[in-house]
Design a protein around this motif. Structure first.
Motif, PDB file in Angstrom:
ATOM      1  N   GLN A  82       6.902 -11.633 -44.686  1.00  9.28           N
ATOM      2  CA  GLN A  82       5.584 -12.116 -44.277  1.00  9.28           C
ATOM      3  C   GLN A  82       5.373 -11.980 -42.781  1.00  9.28           C
ATOM      4  O   GLN A  82       4.272 -11.681 -42.311  1.00  9.28           O
ATOM      5  N   SER A  83       6.447 -12.179 -42.011  1.00  9.29           N
ATOM      6  CA  SER A  83       6.302 -12.107 -40.553  1.00  9.29           C
ATOM      7  C   SER A  83       6.243 -10.670 -40.045  1.00  9.29           C
ATOM      8  O   SER A  83       5.723 -10.413 -38.955  1.00  9.29           O
ATOM      9  N   LEU A  84       6.750  -9.718 -40.827  1.00 12.07           N
ATOM     10  CA  LEU A  84       6.794  -8.330 -40.353  1.00 12.07           C
ATOM     11  C   LEU A  84       5.713  -7.437 -40.956  1.00 12.07           C
ATOM     12  O   LEU A  84       5.352  -6.419 -40.350  1.00 12.07           O
ATOM     13  N   GLN A  85       5.206  -7.781 -42.113  1.00  9.28           N
ATOM     14  CA  GLN A  85       4.334  -6.856 -42.828  1.00  9.28           C
ATOM     15  C   GLN A  85       3.007  -6.567 -42.103  1.00  9.28           C
ATOM     16  O   GLN A  85       2.379  -5.541 -42.369  1.00  9.28           O
ATOM     17  N   ASP A  86       2.586  -7.440 -41.190  1.00  9.15           N
ATOM     18  CA  ASP A  86       1.358  -7.178 -40.443  1.00  9.15           C
ATOM     19  C   ASP A  86       1.573  -6.219 -39.276  1.00  9.15           C
ATOM     20  O   ASP A  86       0.604  -5.771 -38.652  1.00  9.15           O
ATOM     21  N   PHE A  87       2.843  -5.910 -38.978  1.00  8.96           N
ATOM     22  CA  PHE A  87       3.130  -5.077 -37.804  1.00  8.96           C
ATOM     23  C   PHE A  87       3.832  -3.771 -38.146  1.00  8.96           C
ATOM     24  O   PHE A  87       3.593  -2.748 -37.512  1.00  8.96           O
ATOM     25  N   VAL A  88       4.714  -3.835 -39.136  1.00 11.12           N
ATOM     26  CA  VAL A  88       5.431  -2.613 -39.531  1.00 11.12           C
ATOM     27  C   VAL A  88       5.337  -2.453 -41.043  1.00 11.12           C
ATOM     28  O   VAL A  88       5.050  -3.416 -41.772  1.00 11.12           O
ATOM     29  N   GLN A  89       5.591  -1.252 -41.484  1.00 12.22           N
ATOM     30  CA  GLN A  89       5.597  -1.008 -42.922  1.00 12.22           C
ATOM     31  C   GLN A  89       6.997  -1.300 -43.447  1.00 12.22           C
ATOM     32  O   GLN A  89       7.986  -0.730 -42.974  1.00 12.22           O
ATOM     33  N   ILE A  90       7.081  -2.186 -44.434  1.00 10.37           N
ATOM     34  CA  ILE A  90       8.381  -2.591 -44.960  1.00 10.37           C
ATOM     35  C   ILE A  90       8.305  -2.663 -46.478  1.00 10.37           C
ATOM     36  O   ILE A  90       7.384  -3.245 -47.045  1.00 10.37           O
ATOM     37  N   ASP A  91       9.243  -2.004 -47.127  1.00  9.79           N
ATOM     38  CA  ASP A  91       9.295  -1.972 -48.589  1.00  9.79           C
ATOM     39  C   ASP A  91      10.675  -2.427 -49.048  1.00  9.79           C
ATOM     40  O   ASP A  91      11.699  -2.085 -48.434  1.00  9.79           O
ATOM     41  N   VAL A  92      10.701  -3.180 -50.147  1.00 13.29           N
ATOM     42  CA  VAL A  92      11.956  -3.681 -50.707  1.00 13.29           C
ATOM     43  C   VAL A  92      12.082  -3.199 -52.151  1.00 13.29           C
ATOM     44  O   VAL A  92      11.136  -3.354 -52.943  1.00 13.29           O
ATOM     45  N   ALA A  93      13.229  -2.631 -52.488  1.00 12.88           N
ATOM     46  CA  ALA A  93      13.459  -2.147 -53.850  1.00 12.88           C
ATOM     47  C   ALA A  93      14.822  -2.634 -54.344  1.00 12.88           C
ATOM     48  O   ALA A  93      15.826  -2.525 -53.630  1.00 12.88           O
ATOM     49  N   LYS A  94      14.823  -3.173 -55.549  1.00 12.08           N
ATOM     50  CA  LYS A  94      16.078  -3.605 -56.166  1.00 12.08           C
ATOM     51  C   LYS A  94      16.709  -2.427 -56.914  1.00 12.08           C
ATOM     52  O   LYS A  94      15.999  -1.623 -57.519  1.00 12.08           O
ATOM     53  N   HIS A  95      18.035  -2.357 -56.846  1.00  6.57           N
ATOM     54  CA  HIS A  95      18.745  -1.248 -57.498  1.00  6.57           C
ATOM     55  C   HIS A  95      19.956  -1.793 -58.265  1.00  6.57           C
ATOM     56  O   HIS A  95      20.615  -2.734 -57.817  1.00  6.57           O
ATOM     57  N   ALA A  96      20.226  -1.168 -59.406  1.00  7.08           N
ATOM     58  CA  ALA A  96      21.414  -1.537 -60.181  1.00  7.08           C
ATOM     59  C   ALA A  96      22.686  -1.105 -59.467  1.00  7.08           C
ATOM     60  O   ALA A  96      23.741  -1.747 -59.584  1.00  7.08           O
ATOM     61  N   THR A  97      22.590  -0.010 -58.707  1.00  4.32           N
ATOM     62  CA  THR A  97      23.754   0.481 -57.966  1.00  4.32           C
ATOM     63  C   THR A  97      23.319   0.923 -56.572  1.00  4.32           C
ATOM     64  O   THR A  97      22.427   1.753 -56.437  1.00  4.32           O
TER      65      THR A  97
END
Length: 236
Positions: free
Chosen positions: A206-221
């Protein structure tokens, strides 16, 4: 009584006596044989009884030996199990220490956080506010560590206890290696927990998304490389 009659009487008496003696002798012989056979049977039964008792005593002795050996085997098995458990515990601690030290490549479930400069900065805004800085990356890393991440890397550089993250212009230096955006932070740990920690209200995303592009992805491995460098030296 005539002489002939007397002779016949004597002959009869003698014949009867002889027959009686023969019958008595035969009966006596039978009795003696029977008694002898009985004595032999008694001796055989006695010997058999003694042998059975001896076998029982030997079996009892062997059973005691078997019980004693089983106790010894049980103690050995318990000792081996304890040593095996102790060895497994030591091995687990060693693997955990090696993972924390970063000296081995690891893989497991986790998340991948991709950070890059914002493409939506206005022309009047300070452009430096919309590029990824080392403190942005450090903020993500610290949150992941706090959430229980077992291992973390940045753009393929494994983080260890004395790793530093420095900013030089538009690039970031990790373990002495310079790299540019996008910055990919990979972490091994429970994917749900790690993602949840970053997504807390007022948290990192929440604190970074207004300034930089940030994506989070869950992975099995998630695969992380081993640390390359001198773990004793502190990167300034």
């Amino acid at each position: 009584m005539t002489r002939r009659s007397k002779f016949q009487i004597y002959l009869t008496i003698v014949t009867f006596s002889t027959g009686f003696l023969v019958a008595t002798s035969i009966e006596t012989t039978k009795l003696m044989r029977t008694e002898k056979m009985n004595n032999q049977l008694f001796q055989q039964e006695t010997q058999l009884t003694d042998r059975i008792l001896s076998e029982k005593e030997q079996n009892r002795h062997l059973e005691n030996q078997l019980i004693d050996l089983q106790r010894q085997v049980g103690k050995v098995e318990e000792a081996m199990a304890a040593r095996k458990e102790e060895a497994a515990d030591i091995l687990g601690q060693l693997e955990a220490a090696r993972m924390q030290a970063g000296v081995v490549a690891v893989e497991g479930p986790g998340i991948v956080v991709t950070m890059q400069d914002s493409q939506h900065a206005s022309t009047s805004a300070d452009i430096t506010n919309y590029i990824v800085h080392e403190h942005d990356v450090r903020l993500v890393v610290n949150e992941l560590r706090a959430a229980g991440a077992e291992a973390i890397s940045i753009n393929g550089q494994r983080l260890v206890s004395n790793s530093s993250i420095r900013c030089v212009g538009p690039t970031i230096i990790v373990n002495g290696i310079k790299s540019a955006a996008p910055f990919v932070v990979s972490a091994i740990g429970d994917p749900g927990t790690l993602e949840g920690a970053l997504s807390l209200p007022g948290g990192v995303l929440q604190s970074l998304q207004d300034f930089v592009q940030i994506d989070v992805a869950k992975h099995a491995t998630v695969q992380l490389p081993a640390f390359v460098g001198d773990a004793k030296s502190k990167h300034s």
